[in-house]
Enzyme design. Sequence first.
Site, mmCIF file in Angstrom:
data_model
loop_
_atom_site.group_PDB
_atom_site.id
_atom_site.type_symbol
_atom_site.label_atom_id
_atom_site.label_comp_id
_atom_site.label_asym_id
_atom_site.label_seq_id
_atom_site.Cartn_x
_atom_site.Cartn_y
_atom_site.Cartn_z
ATOM 1 N N HIS A 256 0.728 -1.339 -0.056
ATOM 2 C CA HIS A 256 -0.648 -0.134 0.277
ATOM 3 C C HIS A 256 1.161 0.705 -0.176
ATOM 4 O O HIS A 256 1.960 1.009 0.436
ATOM 5 C CB HIS A 256 -1.180 0.031 0.968
ATOM 6 C CG HIS A 256 -1.856 1.146 1.295
ATOM 7 N ND1 HIS A 256 -1.781 2.267 1.431
ATOM 8 C CD2 HIS A 256 -3.273 1.408 1.357
ATOM 9 C CE1 HIS A 256 -2.688 2.858 1.985
ATOM 10 N NE2 HIS A 256 -3.567 2.662 1.407
ATOM 11 N N ARG A 299 -2.968 1.409 -4.206
ATOM 12 C CA ARG A 299 -2.341 -0.486 -5.222
ATOM 13 C C ARG A 299 -2.937 -1.091 -5.886
ATOM 14 O O ARG A 299 -3.384 -0.335 -6.988
ATOM 15 C CB ARG A 299 -3.363 -1.495 -3.210
ATOM 16 C CG ARG A 299 -3.365 -0.855 -1.937
ATOM 17 C CD ARG A 299 -4.330 -1.676 -1.531
ATOM 18 N NE ARG A 299 -5.527 -0.353 -1.076
ATOM 19 C CZ ARG A 299 -6.864 -0.887 -0.976
ATOM 20 N NH1 ARG A 299 -6.655 -3.062 -0.903
ATOM 21 N NH2 ARG A 299 -7.688 -0.731 -1.007
ATOM 22 N N LYS A 302 -6.509 -0.211 -7.868
ATOM 23 C CA LYS A 302 -6.770 0.357 -7.544
ATOM 24 C C LYS A 302 -7.334 1.651 -8.275
ATOM 25 O O LYS A 302 -6.226 2.112 -9.438
ATOM 26 C CB LYS A 302 -6.383 0.768 -6.506
ATOM 27 C CG LYS A 302 -6.586 -0.119 -5.151
ATOM 28 C CD LYS A 302 -8.623 -0.672 -5.002
ATOM 29 C CE LYS A 302 -8.333 -1.888 -3.831
ATOM 30 N NZ LYS A 302 -9.766 -2.047 -3.409
ATOM 31 N N ASP A 305 -5.539 8.660 -7.074
ATOM 32 C CA ASP A 305 -5.958 9.717 -5.972
ATOM 33 C C ASP A 305 -4.931 10.570 -5.351
ATOM 34 O O ASP A 305 -4.386 10.311 -5.899
ATOM 35 C CB ASP A 305 -6.531 8.498 -5.258
ATOM 36 C CG ASP A 305 -7.055 8.744 -3.478
ATOM 37 O OD1 ASP A 305 -6.957 10.189 -3.644
ATOM 38 O OD2 ASP A 305 -7.252 8.879 -2.375
ATOM 39 N N CYS A 307 -3.977 12.259 -3.335
ATOM 40 C CA CYS A 307 -3.557 11.901 -1.889
ATOM 41 C C CYS A 307 -2.068 11.525 -1.915
ATOM 42 O O CYS A 307 -1.071 11.127 -1.464
ATOM 43 C CB CYS A 307 -3.631 11.277 -0.701
ATOM 44 S SG CYS A 307 -4.768 9.596 -0.878
ATOM 45 N N TYR A 308 -2.024 10.445 -3.241
ATOM 46 C CA TYR A 308 -0.785 9.132 -3.606
ATOM 47 C C TYR A 308 0.283 10.343 -4.312
ATOM 48 O O TYR A 308 1.057 9.667 -4.514
ATOM 49 C CB TYR A 308 -0.988 8.229 -3.984
ATOM 50 C CG TYR A 308 -2.552 7.198 -3.634
ATOM 51 C CD1 TYR A 308 -1.307 6.636 -2.158
ATOM 52 C CD2 TYR A 308 -3.728 7.080 -3.055
ATOM 53 C CE1 TYR A 308 -2.411 5.318 -1.671
ATOM 54 C CE2 TYR A 308 -4.574 6.196 -2.728
ATOM 55 C CZ TYR A 308 -3.486 5.521 -1.278
ATOM 56 O OH TYR A 308 -4.800 5.133 -0.105
ATOM 57 N N ASP A 359 -10.129 14.370 -4.458
ATOM 58 C CA ASP A 359 -9.292 12.886 -4.748
ATOM 59 C C ASP A 359 -8.865 12.915 -5.910
ATOM 60 O O ASP A 359 -8.323 12.623 -6.425
ATOM 61 C CB ASP A 359 -10.499 12.027 -4.118
ATOM 62 C CG ASP A 359 -10.086 11.132 -4.066
ATOM 63 O OD1 ASP A 359 -9.680 10.005 -5.751
ATOM 64 O OD2 ASP A 359 -10.871 9.659 -4.031
ATOM 65 N N ASP A 366 -11.377 18.076 0.882
ATOM 66 C CA ASP A 366 -11.286 18.131 2.420
ATOM 67 C C ASP A 366 -9.714 18.408 2.422
ATOM 68 O O ASP A 366 -9.477 18.691 1.600
ATOM 69 C CB ASP A 366 -11.542 17.133 2.938
ATOM 70 C CG ASP A 366 -10.759 16.174 2.391
ATOM 71 O OD1 ASP A 366 -9.820 15.253 2.923
ATOM 72 O OD2 ASP A 366 -11.410 15.082 1.151
ATOM 73 N N HIS A 369 -6.680 15.771 1.576
ATOM 74 C CA HIS A 369 -6.814 15.861 0.312
ATOM 75 C C HIS A 369 -5.412 17.000 -0.370
ATOM 76 O O HIS A 369 -5.012 17.193 -1.143
ATOM 77 C CB HIS A 369 -8.354 15.233 -0.517
ATOM 78 C CG HIS A 369 -7.752 14.114 -0.614
ATOM 79 N ND1 HIS A 369 -8.966 13.346 0.040
ATOM 80 C CD2 HIS A 369 -7.749 13.153 -1.151
ATOM 81 C CE1 HIS A 369 -9.036 12.432 0.334
ATOM 82 N NE2 HIS A 369 -8.141 11.947 -1.112
#
Length: 442
Positions: A256, A299, A302, A305, A307-308, A359, A366, A369
């Site tokens: 992850h 991952r 998936k 996103d 945040c990654y 995201d 938010d 993020h």
Amino acid sequence: MAARESSPCRKSQQKDKDDGLSVVGLRSLEQLQNTVTQDEGKVTHTYLDQEEVESQILDIYLKCNKNAAKYKEFEITLQREKHIAFLRRGLKQLSDAYEALDASRPWLCYWILHSLNLLGVKLSKEECSNISKFLMKCQDPRTGGFGGGPYQMAHLAATYAAINALVSLGTDEALSVVDKESLLKFIISMKLPDGSFRMHRGGEVDVRAVYCAVVVAKLTNISLPNANLFDGTAEWILRCQTYEGGFGGCPGMEAHGGYTFCAVAALILLNRFRLIDEDSLLRWLVHRQMAVEGGFQGRTNKLVDGCYSFWQGACFCLIGPMLAEHGEVEKPSRWLLHNSALQEYVLICCQHHLGGLIDKPGKQRDYYHTCYTLSGLSAVQHQPNGTKLILDNASNELKKIHPVFNLTEESVEKALQYYYNSAHACATVSEEMEVSSEPSSV
């Protein structure tokens, strides 16, 4: 744009300038259209979800390319003032939707304060004092550490967030809040015989807890006089590396992005990174960048996103210099990830029109993020070799982060000088905390 390579390690186009700043541009229409995922004869729910996201984002990118071709002055702009307004509102009052995060109030402070630092905002002395006094109330004088709010149980994640928030403030009042003696007592009480750490009394054990413990110990200078504090910890982290190459939360879990960052950063701070299976890790990391979107998934199989952008993207900032230092690659920051594609995703797809970051298109903004998406943008803008790569316009540049801590470099320098008591100590510790595989006393 440069043609897409068959390897997932893709080169980013750049235009070199004498001042060390390179302005990277959009990927071409042909390049985007040639990277759409194929079903390979098997249509699954995962494939359909991916196809929907790709279709939505591809449409956004194609419109940007058309506008760029039509209008010579078309720019992709960081909506700085809107983001600042969104963040400053969060320091004063949150909506009812944040009631569920009552046990994460130091995190909200950290996400907002760090984001404002990245955007170059300085808070007033009164604002800094008010936040410092609130975080002081979250510190447990009996067990040590910080809880998720006043009178709440001490928790390693909340402790990390509170200390990072205080370091982000950077005032003497803020930095003096930390009770180092009780903090050491708390961290020792969270350690298990195998070198791992639990999040709180009776709580879960995972690599996040290890990262939080290592970071706060290094920042506040409680590990230097307690050399045995992390005995066995690096060995436990190494057991978390999976057959894929990334790291899971604990041995046996799926790889992850968030756990992988925590593992890599902690091993670097412990000066044990070279024990990692580097080839496997790099293979896993480069395959997490999405071909069409340009952002990262957390991952395998998936969706992308925002945040990654940090959790995965910052790993390249940590790993690249190490590989270059040992002659394993040349200029790794240029090829380990597609730099301009990641900046495209953040600036084109992740900015909410009212401020804050998201995201992916269609999601709500938010503070979480906003923090990590901006952090990822900063990480790839500032290359380890000192070069800056900024998408489209130099005004999109953010303050430089220290990728190990996810704090601005300025904040880290102030904290080290305060907790290590002298400018000389600060300089020495800063050098040792640079991404290096050499043994260190810190």
